[in-house]
Enzyme design. Structure first.
Site, mmCIF file in Angstrom:
data_model
loop_
_atom_site.group_PDB
_atom_site.id
_atom_site.type_symbol
_atom_site.label_atom_id
_atom_site.label_comp_id
_atom_site.label_asym_id
_atom_site.label_seq_id
_atom_site.Cartn_x
_atom_site.Cartn_y
_atom_site.Cartn_z
ATOM 1 N N HIS A 36 0.851 -1.193 0.000
ATOM 2 C CA HIS A 36 0.000 0.000 0.000
ATOM 3 C C HIS A 36 0.888 1.245 0.000
ATOM 4 O O HIS A 36 1.541 1.570 1.000
ATOM 5 C CB HIS A 36 -0.896 -0.028 1.238
ATOM 6 C CG HIS A 36 -1.992 1.000 1.213
ATOM 7 N ND1 HIS A 36 -2.974 1.069 2.178
ATOM 8 C CD2 HIS A 36 -2.283 2.006 0.332
ATOM 9 C CE1 HIS A 36 -3.788 2.060 1.909
ATOM 10 N NE2 HIS A 36 -3.391 2.645 0.796
ATOM 11 N N LYS A 252 -27.643 -33.566 -14.234
ATOM 12 C CA LYS A 252 -28.402 -32.481 -14.874
ATOM 13 C C LYS A 252 -28.647 -31.419 -13.813
ATOM 14 O O LYS A 252 -29.497 -31.576 -12.941
ATOM 15 C CB LYS A 252 -29.733 -32.989 -15.434
ATOM 16 C CG LYS A 252 -30.431 -31.939 -16.304
ATOM 17 C CD LYS A 252 -31.714 -32.462 -16.917
ATOM 18 C CE LYS A 252 -32.243 -31.491 -17.958
ATOM 19 N NZ LYS A 252 -32.395 -30.114 -17.460
ATOM 20 N N GLU A 395 -32.646 -33.268 -10.848
ATOM 21 C CA GLU A 395 -33.522 -33.202 -12.015
ATOM 22 C C GLU A 395 -33.365 -34.418 -12.911
ATOM 23 O O GLU A 395 -34.312 -34.842 -13.555
ATOM 24 C CB GLU A 395 -33.243 -31.921 -12.801
ATOM 25 C CG GLU A 395 -34.259 -31.665 -13.893
ATOM 26 C CD GLU A 395 -34.012 -30.342 -14.599
ATOM 27 O OE1 GLU A 395 -34.629 -30.149 -15.659
ATOM 28 O OE2 GLU A 395 -33.215 -29.535 -14.115
#
Length: 868
Positions: A36, A252, A395
């Protein structure tokens, strides 16, 4: 509140820093150092703890010399998202200046992190791209005259193999480039730059080797990467292919199809209808940009994952809702199943398995907390895989020809086999709400035929919650029109129905589950599942099953099950004579326990688990990539299982099938090596296969049932069985329920055993209907315990005592005494960590008398049983 100080100091309209939020930390903790260049150059050292980045400013940066103690001034907590920030904080903003990602990775507390932090001494190991080894952070005591409210700590390197002295210890001088972009601090600007993983760090050798492994990539100017690619689509079928060896099976997923385009250090995500979703999926796009490649097109599925690890289409929808309500946002995951272009080369013509292997090589070093996942596949045993998918509410399966190229069409090289009928429809109208219903009554649905005619398909009026009713009502009002969008010549809407309908432009796509098509080609028992903003309305057609393709004349080469192979996990370790590959693979995401840890657990409890398995046919739960990934049941012996298992042929309705038995430790460890996380056994042995030697009552509580209620339910069942003079033995399931077992001398047949347990389960449900239910219907199980007597049917199995469970944490199904039950915290209390110690401390186990207590159910006892 943990980020209050961080947010109070920043104006997020002016600074590019992430506002972020507190998150739940997982088993893998993040570490980052940012260089930084603010008012004074320093290094911000950050460790993930309690859902935030605990942060310290180290003025001189870390040193590898154990004799050097570097001052670390503690600053405000930062959000986890800050760990990806590299850029410029504008002038007049807090911390203005350039920020560079100097190092990143993970950290591992070597002692209790929360206690160490509170005490002021963190002892930990770093696994960064630059910093390694063991370190200490030690809080300094305030002097009595020190009125500052800051906490000063010391960052110290522990003397180990990663320690250095002299000039070699000043690691910030030697390694001065960003791990994300390869830039120096002076080269940081405020232009958006996508991270490119560690491929541009100081470790250039590894990056060069990775590129050589794929051949010479093209430069961006030479790239042939197309601007857009159409996805390949699958054809609906109703049966599995006959020749399984020519096909692979994938889960699926219940999500949104997404294709990813990666070029020049940037990634963009596109839906199936070519809409750009990158702004909604910035985290996933950032991770894609970090993959070790120059250009690519990837294909996959975006899914929403709930806290319990299950995928939910509804939760995916909630993630993009304007008003998500109080629901906790799901974790979004991108499951990648294909690579189409790679480093300037179009690989779509290559066989699917070749593409899958290249994809696995790309994803083999993903961090454990990555939102990217390889979508694995299975070849063979597709019947079991499909049954498992349906059993667990998935599914269905996607079936793909193993040797086929990628083609941007719908053909029979990709098939989809669904557990239930569901598809997309286009909304053409809605009815007014009735009674207390708000928003609307039902949606009128349609699909497009081959000639582009919009045809009516029926209506759906269930499956909506109040939030969705409100959302859809607003959308429908914006789309309203005066005339029906359905083609007049084919419309089948009765005139009496039309009088109460509001018509809309056919633009809104929804997904619907239904029981069947009627003879009039209307949906029967339809239920709304969700919106499908990823699919274009004009592409929604009726899904008509096609015939499964016949086997090719030439056999396909045996498919290879693709798995990621992290380098750190590739070394094999022997346990009980079995070589454990990928021993460091994390199997249980909740605790970080590895594959090797599971093997060693079974080795430690061998004297207890082997008697539970001896001569009993097995059903396995296999999770090749760990418990957080898709698993499947397997009950038949196949070539994919290790040698050494005992085969047993069991007659069934459709002929004889070969099952398996594991009678020794070598076989059990070999199953662990094959990805097995659960061992389920028959209620009989091979010697007396048709006569069970136990009765088992599985107390399966609904999710809302309190644990104390389950405890009381088991005690009630025990009392009932004792009235019949039957011995009872108790076992936690490792999940949320309990098993109560009655050891038998084999005398009953399976039908008799099931009938007797059914009688007792029904008795409990009748006597205490507010507590128990004896039928499987989930609708009737709300708030009650299902007394599952079906474990006593022929071919049914129950989880074996001392088996691990495929859950987030490594819980174990554990025998306990009835005296232990009142103080037990949950059915998942016992794990691979405390069970071995428990067994070592017990002189006599709770099931020591199990075999001696076996009873023969005489006719008189059976009559008492039946009349209970």
């Amino acid at each position: 509140m943990a980020l209050h100080a961080y947010r109070a100091k920043r104006n997020f309209k002016a600074t590019p820093e992430p506002e972020g939020k507190t998150t739940k930390s997982g088993p893998v903790l993040r570490y980052v150092i940012q260089k930084h260049d603010a008012r004074n150059l320093h290094y911000d050292f950050r460790l993930e703890l309690d859902g935030v980045l605990k942060s310290w400013a180290v003025p001189k940066g870390p040193s590898l010399d154990p004799a050097v103690k570097r001052l670390a001034v503690q600053v405000e907590d930062h959000p986890i998202a800050y760990g990806d920030f590299e850029g410029v904080i504008p002038p007049h903003q807090y911390g203005s200046g350039k920020v560079m990602l100097w190092d990143r990775g993970t950290w591992q507390p070597l002692e209790d992190a929360a206690k160490g932090y509170a005490k002021g001494h963190l002892h930990f190991r770093l696994n960064g791209e630059k910093l390694k080894g063991t370190w200490d952070l030690i809080r300094m005591h305030h002097r009595p005259d020190d009125k500052r409210d800051v906490e000063n700590w010391l960052l110290v390197k522990v003397d180990d193999d990663a320690a250095r002295t002299g000039a070699a210890a000043e690691v910030t001088d030697e390694l001065d480039k960003s791990v994300a972009t390869g830039r120096l601090i002076d080269e940081i600007d405020d232009a958006p730059v996508a991270a490119r993983a560690s491929s541009r760090t100081n470790d250039a050798v590894a990056h060069t080797a990775a590129k050589r492994s794929r051949g010479k990539p093209t430069s961006p100017a030479e790239s042939t990467l197309p601007i857009m690619v159409k996805p390949q689509l699958a054809s609906l079928v109703t049966t599995l292919p006959v020749n399984h060896q020519h096909w692979i099976a994938e889960i699926k997923f219940d999500g949104y199809r997404m294709l990813a385009r990666i070029e020049a250090g940037s990634a963009r995500l596109y839906s199936r209808n070519a809409k750009d979703w990158t702004s909604r999926l910035e985290k996933i796009a950032s991770e894609l940009a970090q993959l070790p490649l120059d250009t690519a097109w990837l294909d996959g599925e975006l899914v929403g994952v709930k806290p319990d690890g299950s995928m939910s289409f509804q939760s995916l929808q909630n993630a993009f809702a304007d008003d998500p309500g109080n629901d906790k946002p799901p974790r979004l995951m991108y499951y990648i199943f294909d690579v189409l272009f790679l480093d300037g080369v179009d690989i779509r013509p290559e066989p699917l398995l070749t593409r899958k292997q290249k994809l696995a090589a790309l994803l083999d070093k993903l961090p454990k907390n990555s939102a990217l996942r390889l979508s694995d596949h299975l070849q063979g045993q597709m019947d079991d895989a499909f049954a498992h998918a349906c059993h667990h509410g998935l599914e269905g399966l996607i079936l793909k020809r193993a040797d086929a190229p990628y083609e941007s069409v719908r053909n029979r090289n990709w098939l989809k086999l669904k557990c239930q009928q569901r598809q997309e429809f286009v909304v053409g109208g809605f009815t007014a709400p009735e009674g207390s219903r708000s928003g609307f009554g039902a949606l009128l649905l349609g699909t497009y035929d081959a000639d582009g005619h919009f045809q009516y398909a029926g209506r759906v009026g269930t499956g909506f919650n109040e939030k969705m009713l409100k959302l859809l009502a607003t959308r429908l009002e914006q789309l309203e029109r005066k005339t029906a969008p359905f083609d007049d010549a084919t419309s089948r809407i009765a005139p009496r129905e039309r009088a109460h309908v509001h018509w809309v432009k056919p633009e809104l796509v929804v997904e619907v589950r239904f029981a069947e098509w009627t003879a009039e080609k209307r949906l029967r028992q339809a239920a709304f599942l969700g919106l499908r903003p990823d699919k274009p309305a004009h592409a929604v057609v009726p899904e008509t099953p096609v015939d499964v393709p016949k086997a090719p004349s030439k056999p396909v080469a045996q498919a290879i099950k693709v798995k990621a192979k992290p380098a750190s996990q590739s070394a094999a370790t022997d346990v009980a004579g079995v070589s454990i590959t990928h021993p460091g693979r994390i199997v249980f995401p909740g605790t970080g326990d590895t594959k090797l840890a599971i093997a060693r657990y079974y080795q430690a409890v061998a004297d207890y688990v082997l008697p539970q398995l001896h001569d009993r046919p097995l059903t396995l739960v296999r999770c090749p990539q760990g418990a957080e990934h898709p698993c499947f049941f397997q009950k038949h012996l196949s070539d994919s299982l290790p040698e050494g298992l005992t085969a047993i042929d069991i007659a069934g309705e459709s002929g004889s099938a070969r099952y398996m038995i594991a009678n020794d430790l070598h076989s059990v460890i070999a199953l662990v090596q094959s990805g097995v996380l659960e061992l389920h056994t028959w209620g009989s042995t091979a010697k007396t296969l048709e006569k069970p030697d136990r009765l088992i009552f599985d107390l399966d509580p609904a999710p809302e049932v309190a644990w104390q209620t389950v405890v009381e339910g088991a005690q009630l069942l025990k009392g009932l069985l004792e009235e019949l003079d039957l011995p009872t033995f108790l076992k936690t399931t490792g999940g949320k329920g309990l098993h109560v077992e009655v050891p038998l001398k084999p005398s009953l047949n399976w039908e008799e055993a099931k009938a007797l347990t059914h009688v007792l389960a029904s008795h409990l449900a009748t006597a205490l209907p507010e507590r128990f239910v004896a039928i499987m219907s989930k609708a009737q199980r709300t708030g009650r315990i299902f007394v599952d007597y079906l474990r006593n049917a022929r071919g049914a199995t129950a989880v074996a005592a001392y088996s691990t469970r495929a859950r987030e944490t490594p819980s174990v199904a554990t025998p306990i005494s009835w005296d232990e039950l009142p103080w037990l915290e949950s059915a998942s209390f016992w794990t691979i960590h405390n069970v071995p110690d428990r067994l070592a401390q017990q002189k006599v186990g709770p099931w020591a008398e199990y075999d001696q207590q076996r009873v023969r159910l005489t006719d008189s006892l059976r009559q008492r049983f039946a009349s209970s």
